[in-house]
Design a protein around this motif. Sequence first.
Motif, PDB file in Angstrom:
ATOM      1  N   ARG A 381     -21.001   6.666  41.708  1.00  0.00           N
ATOM      2  CA  ARG A 381     -19.813   7.082  42.453  1.00  0.00           C
ATOM      3  C   ARG A 381     -20.002   6.868  43.946  1.00  0.00           C
ATOM      4  O   ARG A 381     -19.079   6.389  44.628  1.00  0.00           O
ATOM      5  CB  ARG A 381     -19.495   8.556  42.166  1.00  0.00           C
ATOM      6  CG  ARG A 381     -18.268   9.075  42.897  1.00  0.00           C
ATOM      7  CD  ARG A 381     -17.047   8.235  42.595  1.00  0.00           C
ATOM      8  NE  ARG A 381     -15.876   8.637  43.371  1.00  0.00           N
ATOM      9  CZ  ARG A 381     -14.911   7.817  43.751  1.00  0.00           C
ATOM     10  NH1 ARG A 381     -14.969   6.525  43.444  1.00  0.00           N
ATOM     11  NH2 ARG A 381     -13.874   8.267  44.431  1.00  0.00           N
ATOM     12  N   GLU A 384     -19.449   3.306  44.795  1.00  0.00           N
ATOM     13  CA  GLU A 384     -18.015   3.008  44.860  1.00  0.00           C
ATOM     14  C   GLU A 384     -17.429   3.450  46.203  1.00  0.00           C
ATOM     15  O   GLU A 384     -16.630   2.734  46.811  1.00  0.00           O
ATOM     16  CB  GLU A 384     -17.271   3.724  43.731  1.00  0.00           C
ATOM     17  CG  GLU A 384     -17.497   3.147  42.346  1.00  0.00           C
ATOM     18  CD  GLU A 384     -16.693   3.880  41.284  1.00  0.00           C
ATOM     19  OE1 GLU A 384     -16.727   3.446  40.114  1.00  0.00           O
ATOM     20  OE2 GLU A 384     -16.025   4.891  41.613  1.00  0.00           O
ATOM     21  N   LYS A 451     -12.221  -4.228  46.356  1.00  0.00           N
ATOM     22  CA  LYS A 451     -12.571  -2.823  46.205  1.00  0.00           C
ATOM     23  C   LYS A 451     -11.504  -2.033  45.458  1.00  0.00           C
ATOM     24  O   LYS A 451     -11.820  -1.155  44.646  1.00  0.00           O
ATOM     25  CB  LYS A 451     -12.827  -2.196  47.587  1.00  0.00           C
ATOM     26  CG  LYS A 451     -13.840  -2.960  48.425  1.00  0.00           C
ATOM     27  CD  LYS A 451     -15.165  -3.126  47.712  1.00  0.00           C
ATOM     28  CE  LYS A 451     -16.149  -4.043  48.409  1.00  0.00           C
ATOM     29  NZ  LYS A 451     -16.347  -3.791  49.820  1.00  0.00           N
ATOM     30  N   VAL A 454     -11.469  -1.723  41.444  1.00  0.00           N
ATOM     31  CA  VAL A 454     -12.548  -1.010  40.757  1.00  0.00           C
ATOM     32  C   VAL A 454     -11.957   0.079  39.860  1.00  0.00           C
ATOM     33  O   VAL A 454     -11.201   0.939  40.317  1.00  0.00           O
ATOM     34  CB  VAL A 454     -13.527  -0.390  41.782  1.00  0.00           C
ATOM     35  CG1 VAL A 454     -14.534   0.520  41.082  1.00  0.00           C
ATOM     36  CG2 VAL A 454     -14.248  -1.492  42.549  1.00  0.00           C
ATOM     37  N   SER A 459     -10.944   4.503  41.543  1.00  0.00           N
ATOM     38  CA  SER A 459     -11.884   4.848  42.609  1.00  0.00           C
ATOM     39  C   SER A 459     -11.133   5.313  43.848  1.00  0.00           C
ATOM     40  O   SER A 459     -11.485   6.329  44.462  1.00  0.00           O
ATOM     41  CB  SER A 459     -12.758   3.635  42.933  1.00  0.00           C
ATOM     42  OG  SER A 459     -13.610   3.910  44.027  1.00  0.00           O
TER      43      SER A 459
END
Length: 589
Positions: A381, A384, A451, A454, A459
């Motif tokens: 996490r 991320e 990004k 994800v 996320s």
Amino acid sequence: MTNYTPPLSDLAFALEHVVGYRDVAQLPGFEHADFDTVVEVLAECGEFMAGVIAPTNRVGDLEGAQRQPDGTVKTPTGFKEAYKQFVDSGWSGVALSEEFGGGGFPRTVGLGIQEFMLASNMAFSLCPLLTHGAIDALMHYGSPEQKQRYLPKMISGEWTGTMNLTEPQAGSDVGALTTRAVPNGDGTYAITGQKIFITWGDHDVADQIVHLVLARTPGAPEGTRGISCFIVPKVMVNDDESLGERNGVETVSLEHKMGIHGSPTCVLAYENATGYLIGEENKGMRIMFVMMNSARLSVGMQGLAVADRAYQQSVQYAKDRIQGKAIGVTGRDSAIIEFPDVRRMLMTQKAYLAGLRRLLLLTAVHTDISTNSPDEAARVRSDEIVGLLTPIAKSFGTDLGNELTSLAVQIHGGMGFIEETGVAQHYRDIRIAAIYEGTNGIQAADLVGRKMPVRGGSSFLEFIASMREIEPLLAEAGDEFASIREELARQFTALEKATGWMLRTGMSDPNAVLAGSTPYQRMWGVVTAGWLLAKGALAASKLPNAERAADELAVARFYAEQLLPQSSGLLSAATAGARDLFALSEDKF
């Protein structure tokens, strides 16, 4: 130009009460980096940077780095001596690998050290920053022999490092590079080509420069798939680790730049220079991204650091400059700090800087968790979150660097436009940072293109949800926090709407998403900084220090009421699509 005072108090407060540094200190490998020790280290570091590095800033701007008739490069007066003290004091390796002589402190601590160093002299600081990027690449992909040969002296700062990516015909399109790497038959390669914009590509502060060079081997695939990365030392290293003959790399010229004059930005020519492959052939882009991702957070810190130096100068000038009478004042002229609009500019600087500092530190904290937590879920996490926050931190930090140093010029009035005051240097120096390590437009494309997908956008949405957990806490804190809670709630909703639109639109119309990516990225920076300032105000309200509590509340409330609303104002731009961007033919521009 005023002296530099490291903002240790705000940094320590953010570490302890906002971004969760004490959790980092509990991670395996960081037991020696408890909070109290870290504050002592940062205090000592700040004293060193302010006393040794900061005095070189002005002379570096005035003299600049100079290429000599014999092809060598001379740095400005005092740089060489300051760099030797920097190495001898051990600041280069505090947050680097203990295995190769570093201090093994968390990246978060290293980022604090970078702030003090960058604010003291950005041009000087680019040398160790580029070296750290090269170190990260070798740590990830270097062979055991390469690590043992190069890392100890790079971590100590005795040797420096560079990144050689850009060529005259290949800027952001790295895949267009043409530098050749031909096998020599003994495991080495002959590197031939030209690289431009090489920061600290040559200098006199260290005897060795370890260039990391992107090049193509014979028969390599076209584009980015055919790029390899090589170690090309300025000076060959003998078997006994001593330095030998000069390698086949020459400084053709130095760029004449708008700012950072003390940093030698070189055009380098490689002619059958001896290079050593890092990792495997055609894997150079992976290695490059290790260097780039390491550098992006540091570049965001450049924006904060230089803007803070400019802010400190703004405050001093506003207190000293006597002009006119403020409302209600009789019998004397007033310092301009007594006028509302000057106060507005100073508060804008102060609030943005505090919010940005916390955003950068939060990114570093998650970087440390992603690498050192024993909990796999926590590592995943945090990784991320680092992916989400890094382009935001880089772009928001450097955009604010431009905006806040411009405000510093404005606060100085006509004197801000006069070079002798020194404030114009901050404005000139920081302008490059929004271009470094992928322009801010590239950061925005990375945010929405790589990004955001994800886990199908989860996320991003989970991070917004985590920020919204502050709303009931603000409600419980009372009326003084009401405007912060109300405005944050509005902006969280706007950010959710923009994110939802991006997720719905991305697959069917990627051009529309890219068209809105920059205002969307700015929304994230503005909202995240506001959230972190609110966290700080809540934390301070529970401390016995009433003055600190009042200050944190005032800054957070100013930000919420006067700066945070711009986020929802960007919602339309973020979701407008690409239609009107392409409505005019090219000949209409």
